[in-house]
Design an enzyme around this catalytic site. Structure first.
Site, PDB file in Angstrom:
ATOM      1  CE  LYS A   1       9.648 -17.925  14.450  1.00  0.00           C
ATOM      2  NZ  LYS A   1      10.107 -18.130  13.074  1.00  0.00           N
TER       3      LYS A   1
ATOM      4  CB  SER B   1      10.772 -14.492  11.836  1.00  0.00           C
ATOM      5  OG  SER B   1      10.640 -15.881  11.571  1.00  0.00           O
TER       6      SER B   1
ATOM      7  CB  SER C   1      12.742 -17.453   9.819  1.00  0.00           C
ATOM      8  OG  SER C   1      12.221 -16.313   9.186  1.00  0.00           O
TER       9      SER C   1
END
Ligand SMILES: [Mg+2]
Ligand SMILES: [Zn+2]
Lengths: 476, 94, 481
Positions: C79, C154, C178
């Protein structure tokens, strides 16, 4: 009309730890710009702080030395504000619970001892440094960002520039004693802000508090306080008042200059720093630190008075600086005469240090050498005046007194045969003086002693000369 | 009630510009926050300690040798302007 | 056979058996990425050249019969809010568009030490603020199951990359769901371990007392593999726990029934809330039956302060966000406005240009909540309510191994749809957010589909009882396969 001055100080002290407070960058002064920086102290995204053990230990040492009570929980908070020298948009500091609560420092006034109480001491990180160039640039160096600081906040117990100076002297001496800071104002390792106002003791009318920043010497602190005292009183006398504002000291103009007005209270949005969970401090660790503290100036002074039979004043001077007190005691290891050693340090040694504007540890003088010098004098190998000359030479060259005395042939003549020869020679050349003396003119004797000393090139033992001269004249 | 002045004050200390057409949505968000604040007011938290951290076993003080000091090039590699090894911004009016 | 569709542990076996080289495995994934990326947009930055060098280094190790680390040459997506040395790290924000960290996050060092290969940086909602990956400055990521739908967020890029076979394993971060919610949306496994299990050093914070790195895999065994590679106490992170040093060793013997005798709690508050979609509820009920039939003991429990969890989360999160976002001032790194005459303008123009709308909103709200007049009744009060929420869970876990719930009550939705309905979004958060407030561990495991869209089962465990969650996941997976 009588006015009372009310002063509170905020002192930031850089701790002389090996590493910065939240990263392991070296904590050093004077390196090239931005060469002592890592992701943590540069505030790069993702980098995290870890509280330095030594920094906390140094802080606790200071807290104990200043008689404060040490918190058993260390909580770090964020003080949020924007400034170019601040790397994260917040300073990691302590708001709610300082690591040290209260405390005091005693200062010696003519009317006796006065306690200046402390509000708190907290630990925090220093910021970077900005330079403003002539051609419109601001340059920023982050080497100082993350250097550990303690902030010492006094209560408004100080009532004059003199008291402020004594307080700072004492604070500085103690910090040096316990070895937690270099306390050099010119390098910024000790920085002092002053909060000051005055109150009319009759009408009780008060001026508004002024904050003075950017004070870079104790002298500046004294001058700025005296300047503000006068300014505050004049404004009150004129039926006006001071503004709540921050001023700075301008050394060249010799006055304080307004920096900014204070509007309301600052909104720092203090909140616990979630990156540093509260740390429980073991009582044993605090005890360990307490035990590791050296003898502090006040205790040492008391001991010097008792153990070495010194006057209050002499003991005070000798213990003002840790190094000087150590020098004194080290000298006594080689010569057991505290009065003699004290007299020489208080006299010629301190005079010389003052003239050179240096500290004892920066000079060439060694305790063992001073002791040797005093032994030479005590044993009558050289006289007092020669001793002073030798001491000067020791300061200049760092040579031992034995070497200097030998090189310059200064050993005192105490051999009675040799002295008799010189005395007879001088007397034969000054018959008139003998007659004068016998006619009751005492001055003539002094003249003769002078001539004898001169003939011996200053090396004759003065006590012996006096004694022998009288004997020889009386025999004639 | 959240006022326009509240929003401008918060934008100022948060260092953000707020345009006039953003004001209404900001007021809406602030009002919602106040509703949330009101909601949790219902909870009796007498004698409840705040939870800053979920774990209480953390006791970390930094105590090791060695460091990760960057080269000056690395320190300055992400800034827009530099000079003589310093970070640089144009002189600004204070 | 398309090698990229295998589980990570299957790929690892092939590498260890020398059926395939690390380079071949990597090239197969690069080919897949080139094929699907134009549509999926799971990655912000790729690391092909470095990755190929790494694959060659690992193949060299294999050739010399050196022992390989846990991740044995597997390609991994990271990420893009995790710092990677010399590899652009953007947080999907304009303000960090060109940011090249001069250091690695601890998790990246661990991946390298375990012979994993960082293949690229995955997309996310800007600074992880969002639940759909639509707020990314680099455009949205599409859900590989149905490209009209959001992948969740996210960590939508990481979930989609695993779902689209671009990587077998990926790292995400989870502040309020997330990792678990996008895992649920993309039909993969997403595990958020206990707060303090994985070092946050180098993980760019959103709300630092809630953030935790999580892992994505195609099955629970994959997630366990990835977790064991990156977990562990780190002296560079003061919130890292020494308890995380215990390796999670689980006997993977196929015949073990992990669910036998397991005590399972179902909060009545979730039953009352229920999803509006009845078929989603039906999937959950089926999952419960699986647990029951396998010998688990199910009990209804209560989490009385759950109804305050969203408000509490929202206040604490916003406060922490507002402070964490302060370092983006344009001076040392990141975007800097061209135009400014005062220091204030330098800050304000830089930040107004650099941050997206959602980020600015949260900074504003957090600044307000922490400001002088409000801090006591908002922030401080929320921290106390947090204590009560945590205590609710502690009571449940005193008698139960795990809590089961939906990972998300809503199905993946179309772009630009629910984002305009924040209330529905917040309601969805009610399933994931309390876990972060209490610092618990939790995992989303696929439990079938509704209208062709995946639904995730959330398994929640007590702090540092991550092994319970993994065992429950393994047991469920085996029972339904
Ligand atoms: Mg301070
Ligand atoms: Zn550093």
């Amino acid at each position: 009309m009588a006015y009372k001055t009310i002063i509170g100080l905020e002192i930031h002290v850089e701790l002389a730890t090996k590493h910065k407070i939240f990263c392991n960058c070296p904590n050093e002064y004077g390196a090239e710009a931005n060469t002592l920086v890592c992701p943590i102290c540069l505030g790069l995204p993702g980098a995290l702080p870890v509280l330095d053990k030594e920094a906390l230990e140094y802080g606790i040492k200071a807290g104990i030395a200043f008689n404060g009570s040490i918190s058993n929980i260390i909580k770090m908070d964020r003080k949020n504000y924007f400034y170019p020298d601040l790397t994260k948009g917040y300073q990691i500091s302590q708001a709610e619970i300082p690591f040290c609560d209260g405390g005091y420092i005693e200062i010696e006034l003519e009317e006796g001892t006065k306690k200046i109480t402390l509000n708190r001491i907290h630990i925090e990180e220093d910021t970077g440094k900005q330079l403003h160039s002539e051609d419109g640039m601001t340059l920023i160096d982050f080497n100082r960002a993350g250097v550990p600081l303690i902030e010492i906040v006094t209560n408004p117990d100080i009532n004059s520039a003199e008291e402020a100076k004594l307080f700072l002297d004492k604070l500085r001496a103690i910090l040096k004693y316990i070895g937690v800071s270099n306390v050099k104002m010119e390098e910024g390792s000790l920085r002092c802000d002053v909060n000051i106002n005055v109150v009319n003791t009759k009408s009780n009318v008060k001026s508004n508090i002024t904050e003075i920043k950017n004070l870079n010497s104790f002298k500046a602190v004294v001058k700025a306080i005296e300047f503000e005292e006068k300014r505050h009183i004049e404004l009150l006398e004129a039926g006006s008042n001071t503004d709540r504002e921050t001023r700075r000291w301008d050394e060249t103009k010799g006055e304080t200059i307004i920096m900014r007005k204070k509007f309301g209270v600052s909104d720092y949005r203090f909140a616990e720093d979630g990156d540093i969970p509260p740390i429980k401090i073991a009582g044993e660790w605090i005890e360990e630190i307490r035990k590791s503290l050296p003898e502090l100036p006040h205790a040492k002074k008391e001991r010097f008075i008792k153990e070495y039979n010194l006057s209050d004043y002499d003991a005070g001077v000798l213990t003002q600086s840790k190094e000087l007190s150590i020098f004194f005691e080290d000298t006594l290891k080689y010569i057991d005469d505290s009065k003699l050693v004290s007299n020489w340090i208080m006299g010629d040694v301190l005079r010389r240090l003052n003239d050179d504007e240096i500290e004892i540890e920066e000079s060439n003088l060694k305790p063992k050498d001073l002791a040797e010098l005093l032994i030479l004098i005590r044993d009558g190998k050289i006289n007092n005046n020669t001793g002073k000359k030798v001491l000067k030479e020791m300061f200049d060259t760092g040579k031992s007194p034995e070497t200097i005395v030998k090189e310059k042939g200064l050993i005192q003549i105490s051999d009675e045969g040799a002295l008799k020869e010189i005395i007879e020679k001088v007397l034969s050349e000054n018959e008139q003086s003998i007659i004068d003396y016998k006619n009751g003119k005492d001055r003539a004797l002094g003249f003769l002693v002078g001539q004898i000393m001169k003939a011996s090139r200053g090396k004759a033992n003065p006590q012996l000369v006096n004694k022998m001269l009288l004997e020889i004249i009386n025999e004639r | 009630m959240v006022s326009k002045e509240d929003i401008m004050y918060i934008a100022d200390i948060a260092k953000l510009n707020i345009s006039t057409d953003e004001l209404d949505s900001a007021i809406e968000k602030f009002t919602q926050l106040l509703k949330f604040v009101d909601k949790i007011k219902e909870v009796d938290t007498e004698n409840v300690e705040p939870t800053y951290q979920v774990n209480d076993d953390t006791y970390i003080l930094k105590d090791y040798e060695g460091n990760a000091t960057l080269t000056r090039e690395e320190v300055l590699q992400n800034t827009k302007e530099q000079k003589y090894g310093y970070f640089k911004i144009m002189k600004v009016v204070e | 056979m398309d090698i990229t569709s295998l589980k990570a542990w299957e790929m690892k076996e092939k590498i260890l058996n020398k059926e395939i080289s690390s380079r071949e495995l990597l090239e197969a994934h690069i080919k897949k990425i080139e094929e699907v990326e134009p549509e999926i947009n799971a990655f912000i930055t790729l690391n092909k050249e470095e990755a190929l060098k790494e694959a060659e280094r690992i193949d060299e190790k294999i050739k010399n019969n050196e022992e390989l680390g846990l991740l044995a040459g597997l390609p991994i997506g990271i990420k893009d809010n995790i710092a990677t040395k010399n590899l652009r790290t953007t947080c999907a924000s304009k303000i960090l568009e060109n940011f090249i960290p001069p250091y690695n996050a601890t998790v990246i060092e661990k991946i390298k030490a375990n012979d994993g290969i960082v293949i690229g940086k995955t997309n996310l909602d800007e600074f992880a603020m969002g639940g759909s990956t639509e707020t990314s400055y680099f455009g949205p990521t599409k859900n590989p199951i149905n490209k009209n739908m959001v992948p969740g967020g996210s960590s939508g890029g990481s979930a989609a990359a695993v779902g689209a076979n671009e990587v077998p394993l990926a790292l995400g971060t989870d502040t309020g769901g997330s990792v678990r919610q996008p895992a649920s949306f993309c039909g993969v496994v997403g595990l958020k371990p206990t707060y303090g299990m994985i070092s946050r050093y180098g993980v760019i914070p959103m709300a630092n007392t809630l953030d935790q790195v999580g892992v994505f895999g195609r099955d629970v065994k994959d997630a366990l593999l990835m977790l064991n590679a990156v977990t562990g106490y780190d002296m560079k992170d003061s919130t890292s726990s020494k308890k995380s040093d215990l390796p999670i060793s689980i006997d993977l013997n196929e015949r073990i029934n992990y669910l036998e005798g397991m005590t399972v709690a179902i909060p009545k508050e979730y039953i009352e809330l229920g999803p509006s979609n009845k078929e989603v509820q039906a999937q959950f009920d089926n999952a419960l039956k699986v647990f029951e039939n396998s010998g688990a003991k199910i009990e209804i429990v209560s989490l009385p302060h759950l109804e305050y969890a969203l408000e509490t989360y929202y206040i604490i999160m916003s406060c922490e966000v507002s402070s964490n976002m302060s370092r983006y001032d344009g001076i040392r790194f990141g975007h800097r406005a061209e135009e400014y005459n005062t220091l204030d303008e330098l800050y304000k123009n830089t930040r107004t240009e650099g941050f997206g709308e959602e980020v600015k909103r949260r900074i504003m709200v957090g600044t307000y909540a922490l400001s002088k007049g409000l801090a006591e009744e908002s922030y401080k009060k929320a921290l106390k309510v947090r204590t009560l929420i945590k205590q609710d869970f502690d009571r449940v876990f005193a008698n139960h191994d795990i809590i089961l719930s939906l990972a998300s009550p809503i199905l993946p939705y179309e772009f630009n749809s629910v984002i305009n309905d924040p209330i529905e979004m917040y309601k969805a958060d009610l399933y994931t957010v309390p876990v972060n407030l209490a610092g618990l561990c939790s995992m989303s495991v696929p439990m079938g589909t509704v209208d062709g869209l995946p639904v995730g089962l959330q398994i929640i465990g007590d702090r540092f009882k991550d092994a319970n969650v993994i065992k429950a996941g393994l047991g469920y997976e085996r029972a339904v396969l």
